[in-house]
Design a protein around this motif. Structure first.
Motif, PDB file in Angstrom:
ATOM      1  N   THR A 121      56.803 -76.131  12.023  1.00 26.13           N
ATOM      2  CA  THR A 121      55.436 -76.882  12.049  1.00 26.13           C
ATOM      3  C   THR A 121      54.272 -75.804  12.042  1.00 26.13           C
ATOM      4  O   THR A 121      54.643 -74.841  12.745  1.00 26.13           O
ATOM      5  CB  THR A 121      55.501 -77.576  13.775  1.00 26.13           C
ATOM      6  OG1 THR A 121      56.534 -78.295  13.587  1.00 26.13           O
ATOM      7  CG2 THR A 121      54.084 -78.237  13.689  1.00 26.13           C
ATOM      8  N   ILE A 122      53.351 -76.132  11.382  1.00 24.49           N
ATOM      9  CA  ILE A 122      52.154 -75.028  11.035  1.00 24.49           C
ATOM     10  C   ILE A 122      50.916 -75.899  12.017  1.00 24.49           C
ATOM     11  O   ILE A 122      50.617 -76.968  11.983  1.00 24.49           O
ATOM     12  CB  ILE A 122      51.676 -75.268   9.591  1.00 24.49           C
ATOM     13  CG1 ILE A 122      52.655 -74.542   8.827  1.00 24.49           C
ATOM     14  CG2 ILE A 122      50.378 -74.446   9.623  1.00 24.49           C
ATOM     15  CD1 ILE A 122      52.469 -74.527   7.323  1.00 24.49           C
ATOM     16  N   VAL A 123      50.557 -74.712  12.983  1.00 22.43           N
ATOM     17  CA  VAL A 123      49.525 -75.328  14.028  1.00 22.43           C
ATOM     18  C   VAL A 123      48.300 -74.355  13.912  1.00 22.43           C
ATOM     19  O   VAL A 123      48.358 -73.243  13.861  1.00 22.43           O
ATOM     20  CB  VAL A 123      50.204 -75.098  15.427  1.00 22.43           C
ATOM     21  CG1 VAL A 123      49.269 -75.374  16.474  1.00 22.43           C
ATOM     22  CG2 VAL A 123      51.523 -75.854  15.380  1.00 22.43           C
ATOM     23  N   VAL A 162      50.971 -80.007  11.538  1.00 25.75           N
ATOM     24  CA  VAL A 162      51.867 -80.473  10.758  1.00 25.75           C
ATOM     25  C   VAL A 162      53.157 -79.917  10.603  1.00 25.75           C
ATOM     26  O   VAL A 162      53.584 -78.756  10.511  1.00 25.75           O
ATOM     27  CB  VAL A 162      51.045 -80.190   9.055  1.00 25.75           C
ATOM     28  CG1 VAL A 162      51.994 -81.109   8.053  1.00 25.75           C
ATOM     29  CG2 VAL A 162      49.783 -80.527   9.216  1.00 25.75           C
ATOM     30  N   LYS A 163      54.127 -81.001  10.995  1.00 25.36           N
ATOM     31  CA  LYS A 163      55.527 -80.558  10.517  1.00 25.36           C
ATOM     32  C   LYS A 163      55.891 -80.724   9.219  1.00 25.36           C
ATOM     33  O   LYS A 163      55.787 -82.093   8.660  1.00 25.36           O
ATOM     34  CB  LYS A 163      56.256 -81.591  11.633  1.00 25.36           C
ATOM     35  CG  LYS A 163      57.990 -81.143  11.340  1.00 25.36           C
ATOM     36  CD  LYS A 163      58.692 -82.049  12.788  1.00 25.36           C
ATOM     37  CE  LYS A 163      59.963 -81.644  12.603  1.00 25.36           C
ATOM     38  NZ  LYS A 163      60.462 -80.337  13.078  1.00 25.36           N
ATOM     39  N   ILE A 164      56.263 -79.626   8.520  1.00 22.41           N
ATOM     40  CA  ILE A 164      56.675 -79.727   7.200  1.00 22.41           C
ATOM     41  C   ILE A 164      57.957 -79.452   6.703  1.00 22.41           C
ATOM     42  O   ILE A 164      58.227 -79.712   5.651  1.00 22.41           O
ATOM     43  CB  ILE A 164      55.899 -78.524   6.584  1.00 22.41           C
ATOM     44  CG1 ILE A 164      56.193 -77.230   7.080  1.00 22.41           C
ATOM     45  CG2 ILE A 164      54.230 -78.734   6.672  1.00 22.41           C
ATOM     46  CD1 ILE A 164      55.713 -76.053   6.231  1.00 22.41           C
ATOM     47  N   ARG A 172      56.216 -91.655   3.566  1.00 24.34           N
ATOM     48  CA  ARG A 172      57.058 -90.228   4.116  1.00 24.34           C
ATOM     49  C   ARG A 172      58.395 -90.591   3.918  1.00 24.34           C
ATOM     50  O   ARG A 172      58.732 -91.854   4.388  1.00 24.34           O
ATOM     51  CB  ARG A 172      56.689 -89.744   5.441  1.00 24.34           C
ATOM     52  CG  ARG A 172      55.278 -89.688   5.628  1.00 24.34           C
ATOM     53  CD  ARG A 172      54.829 -88.618   5.024  1.00 24.34           C
ATOM     54  NE  ARG A 172      53.525 -88.199   5.224  1.00 24.34           N
ATOM     55  CZ  ARG A 172      52.700 -87.380   4.705  1.00 24.34           C
ATOM     56  NH1 ARG A 172      52.990 -86.434   3.808  1.00 24.34           N
ATOM     57  NH2 ARG A 172      51.336 -87.363   4.957  1.00 24.34           N
ATOM     58  N   GLU A 173      59.225 -89.681   3.230  1.00 25.99           N
ATOM     59  CA  GLU A 173      60.707 -90.182   3.200  1.00 25.99           C
ATOM     60  C   GLU A 173      61.289 -89.807   4.137  1.00 25.99           C
ATOM     61  O   GLU A 173      62.538 -90.097   4.501  1.00 25.99           O
ATOM     62  CB  GLU A 173      61.236 -89.275   1.985  1.00 25.99           C
ATOM     63  CG  GLU A 173      60.609 -89.534   0.435  1.00 25.99           C
ATOM     64  CD  GLU A 173      61.280 -88.791  -0.460  1.00 25.99           C
ATOM     65  OE1 GLU A 173      62.178 -87.915  -0.140  1.00 25.99           O
ATOM     66  OE2 GLU A 173      60.872 -89.011  -1.667  1.00 25.99           O
ATOM     67  N   ASP A 174      60.739 -89.115   5.173  1.00 26.47           N
ATOM     68  CA  ASP A 174      61.418 -88.534   6.367  1.00 26.47           C
ATOM     69  C   ASP A 174      60.273 -88.308   7.484  1.00 26.47           C
ATOM     70  O   ASP A 174      59.360 -88.910   7.440  1.00 26.47           O
ATOM     71  CB  ASP A 174      62.320 -87.297   6.345  1.00 26.47           C
ATOM     72  CG  ASP A 174      61.556 -86.166   5.541  1.00 26.47           C
ATOM     73  OD1 ASP A 174      60.098 -86.041   5.603  1.00 26.47           O
ATOM     74  OD2 ASP A 174      62.043 -85.286   4.761  1.00 26.47           O
ATOM     75  N   GLN A 175      60.764 -87.643   8.792  1.00 24.35           N
ATOM     76  CA  GLN A 175      59.856 -87.573   9.710  1.00 24.35           C
ATOM     77  C   GLN A 175      58.608 -86.529   9.547  1.00 24.35           C
ATOM     78  O   GLN A 175      57.664 -86.276  10.258  1.00 24.35           O
ATOM     79  CB  GLN A 175      60.518 -87.146  11.179  1.00 24.35           C
ATOM     80  CG  GLN A 175      60.816 -85.718  10.998  1.00 24.35           C
ATOM     81  CD  GLN A 175      62.279 -85.564  10.433  1.00 24.35           C
ATOM     82  OE1 GLN A 175      62.657 -86.204   9.519  1.00 24.35           O
ATOM     83  NE2 GLN A 175      63.120 -84.538  10.784  1.00 24.35           N
ATOM     84  N   PHE A 176      58.669 -85.724   8.630  1.00 29.12           N
ATOM     85  CA  PHE A 176      57.944 -84.641   8.148  1.00 29.12           C
ATOM     86  C   PHE A 176      56.316 -85.358   7.578  1.00 29.12           C
ATOM     87  O   PHE A 176      56.197 -86.124   6.711  1.00 29.12           O
ATOM     88  CB  PHE A 176      58.145 -83.793   7.027  1.00 29.12           C
ATOM     89  CG  PHE A 176      59.561 -83.167   7.289  1.00 29.12           C
ATOM     90  CD1 PHE A 176      59.734 -83.041   8.663  1.00 29.12           C
ATOM     91  CD2 PHE A 176      60.594 -83.170   6.398  1.00 29.12           C
ATOM     92  CE1 PHE A 176      61.181 -82.430   8.689  1.00 29.12           C
ATOM     93  CE2 PHE A 176      61.777 -82.474   6.298  1.00 29.12           C
ATOM     94  CZ  PHE A 176      62.018 -82.228   7.830  1.00 29.12           C
ATOM     95  N   GLY A 177      55.259 -84.618   8.190  1.00 27.40           N
ATOM     96  CA  GLY A 177      53.961 -85.378   7.589  1.00 27.40           C
ATOM     97  C   GLY A 177      52.834 -85.013   8.591  1.00 27.40           C
ATOM     98  O   GLY A 177      53.180 -84.252   9.631  1.00 27.40           O
ATOM     99  N   GLU A 178      51.744 -85.284   8.448  1.00 28.07           N
ATOM    100  CA  GLU A 178      50.559 -84.907   9.130  1.00 28.07           C
ATOM    101  C   GLU A 178      50.648 -85.514  10.679  1.00 28.07           C
ATOM    102  O   GLU A 178      50.994 -86.942  10.597  1.00 28.07           O
ATOM    103  CB  GLU A 178      49.309 -85.317   8.506  1.00 28.07           C
ATOM    104  CG  GLU A 178      49.031 -84.425   7.500  1.00 28.07           C
ATOM    105  CD  GLU A 178      49.672 -84.960   6.071  1.00 28.07           C
ATOM    106  OE1 GLU A 178      49.203 -84.374   5.140  1.00 28.07           O
ATOM    107  OE2 GLU A 178      50.581 -85.884   6.133  1.00 28.07           O
ATOM    108  N   ILE A 179      50.213 -84.861  11.697  1.00 33.41           N
ATOM    109  CA  ILE A 179      50.507 -85.621  13.005  1.00 33.41           C
ATOM    110  C   ILE A 179      48.806 -85.950  13.409  1.00 33.41           C
ATOM    111  O   ILE A 179      48.398 -85.303  14.308  1.00 33.41           O
ATOM    112  CB  ILE A 179      51.015 -84.563  14.100  1.00 33.41           C
ATOM    113  CG1 ILE A 179      52.285 -83.955  13.314  1.00 33.41           C
ATOM    114  CG2 ILE A 179      51.543 -85.045  15.368  1.00 33.41           C
ATOM    115  CD1 ILE A 179      53.044 -82.749  14.357  1.00 33.41           C
ATOM    116  N   TYR A 180      48.391 -86.676  12.542  1.00 30.62           N
ATOM    117  CA  TYR A 180      46.963 -86.910  12.977  1.00 30.62           C
ATOM    118  C   TYR A 180      46.678 -88.160  12.080  1.00 30.62           C
ATOM    119  O   TYR A 180      47.442 -88.504  11.151  1.00 30.62           O
ATOM    120  CB  TYR A 180      45.754 -85.851  12.763  1.00 30.62           C
ATOM    121  CG  TYR A 180      45.722 -85.199  11.484  1.00 30.62           C
ATOM    122  CD1 TYR A 180      44.897 -85.540  10.484  1.00 30.62           C
ATOM    123  CD2 TYR A 180      46.795 -84.259  11.043  1.00 30.62           C
ATOM    124  CE1 TYR A 180      44.845 -84.998   9.363  1.00 30.62           C
ATOM    125  CE2 TYR A 180      46.805 -83.774   9.825  1.00 30.62           C
ATOM    126  CZ  TYR A 180      45.816 -84.162   9.056  1.00 30.62           C
ATOM    127  OH  TYR A 180      45.616 -83.301   7.776  1.00 30.62           O
TER     128      TYR A 180
END
Length: 313
Positions: free
Chosen positions: A128-130, A121-123, A42-50
């Motif tokens: 964030t999509i929940v 997922v924080k995109i 990941r280039e930054d903090q965005f990505g799957e939270i699992y």
């Protein structure tokens, strides 16, 4: 009720068109198993939270899964899906191995299968999509939450083409803007535009089922006073200079067909966000946009996909 899981081993390039084929065949949504998700940095903090399980992923290519009810028409439906996928070759879309397998699951297993693949997922900076069944606490006070249910959604809103569109909308939409979402699918882009302060959002899709799906998600996210959804072929019949921002997350081949219509509908100085473009067709789309009177202001890259932000001169 019994459900049939249809699994297609294919390529990244074919994900979007195959997802659309499955949606038109009656699938409520798709699951995408891409081994790149296991290793990408990941280039930054965005990505799957699992955490992802490597056993769920193929060694090469991607697997697209969907669930169809077991009925007397299932055989014909599967044959039609296979034929439509094979026809993608006509449009120079690489379908890869194109191995199709069918297995049967009961209703309880079907529900569990969806939930296994679908997590918060924080995109982007704000979004964030929940999934609707998750209890999620925002990390910051300005975080925007989009709720989606894969039981009703076309896709989960976390495919790179969708993520790039939402990130582009963040940089483009201003309070009071008039926005048009072409090929709305689940309605996620229209929801994002409304949450960013757009005054009026029109969500179009040619597929009647997608229109119904989008309406449900739009109501779920309480933006139905801002977003109107209707069945429409691209921008047919839309009045001139009526949008500040137009966003389209569809195939490059379709974008190439209506760039002049976008130039007609978007206001001078307005923006067009185009996504769903594979790397090989990036220059072709850019040339068409420039010829239609646009200036390319930004190109966003994610994995094998491209999104373009263009302004009408």
């Amino acid at each position: 009720m019994k459900w049939s899981e249809i699994s297609i081993h294919t390529t990244n390039e074919a994900i979007e068109p195959i997802s659309h084929i499955l949606h038109e065949a009656g699938a409520s949504g798709v699951v995408i198993e891409d081994p790149f998700d296991l290793t990408k940095e990941r280039e930054d903090q965005f990505g799957e939270i699992y955490h992802l399980n490597p056993d769920d992923y193929p060694e090469e290519g991607v697997i697209v899964k969907a669930y169809l009810p077991v009925n007397s028409f299932l055989g014909e439906t599967v044959d039609a899906i296979k034929e439509s996928i094979n026809n993608l070759i006509i449009y120079n879309i690489d379908i890869g191995i194109n191995k199709v397998t069918i297995s049967e699951v009961n209703e309880e297993e079907w529900a569990t299968a969806w939930k296994k693949y679908y997590n918060p997922v924080k995109i982007s900076e704000k979004f964030t999509i929940v999934p609707t069944w998750e209890i999620y606490t925002p990390v910051s006070s300005d975080e925007l939450i989009i709720e989606l249910d894969p039981g009703m959604a076309f896709g989960t809103g976390t495919h790179p083409t969708t993520v790039m569109c939402i990130q582009a909308l963040e940089r483009t939409v201003r309070p009071g803007d008039q926005v048009i979402d072409v090929g709305t699918g689940s309605g996620v882009l229209s929801i994002a535009a409304a949450m960013l302060g757009a005054e009026d959002v029109r969500a179009f899709d040619l597929d009647e089922v997608a229109v119904t799906t989008a309406r449900l998600n739009i109501k779920l996210n309480k933006v139905n006073e801002v977003v109107t959804t209707s069945q429409n072929n691209l921008l047919d019949g839309v009045e001139e200079n009526s949008a500040d921002v137009i966003v389209a997350n569809i195939l490059a081949e379709v974008i190439l067909r209506f760039t002049n219509d976008v130039a007609r509908v978007v206001k001078p100085g307005g923006s067009f966000i185009a996504s769903g473009i594979i790397q090989q067709k990036k220059d072709q789309v850019k040339e068409a946009l420039i010829e239609a009177g646009f200036e390319i202001t930004e190109t966003i890259l994610m994995e094998d996909w491209v999104a373009i932000i263009a302004n009408r001169k």
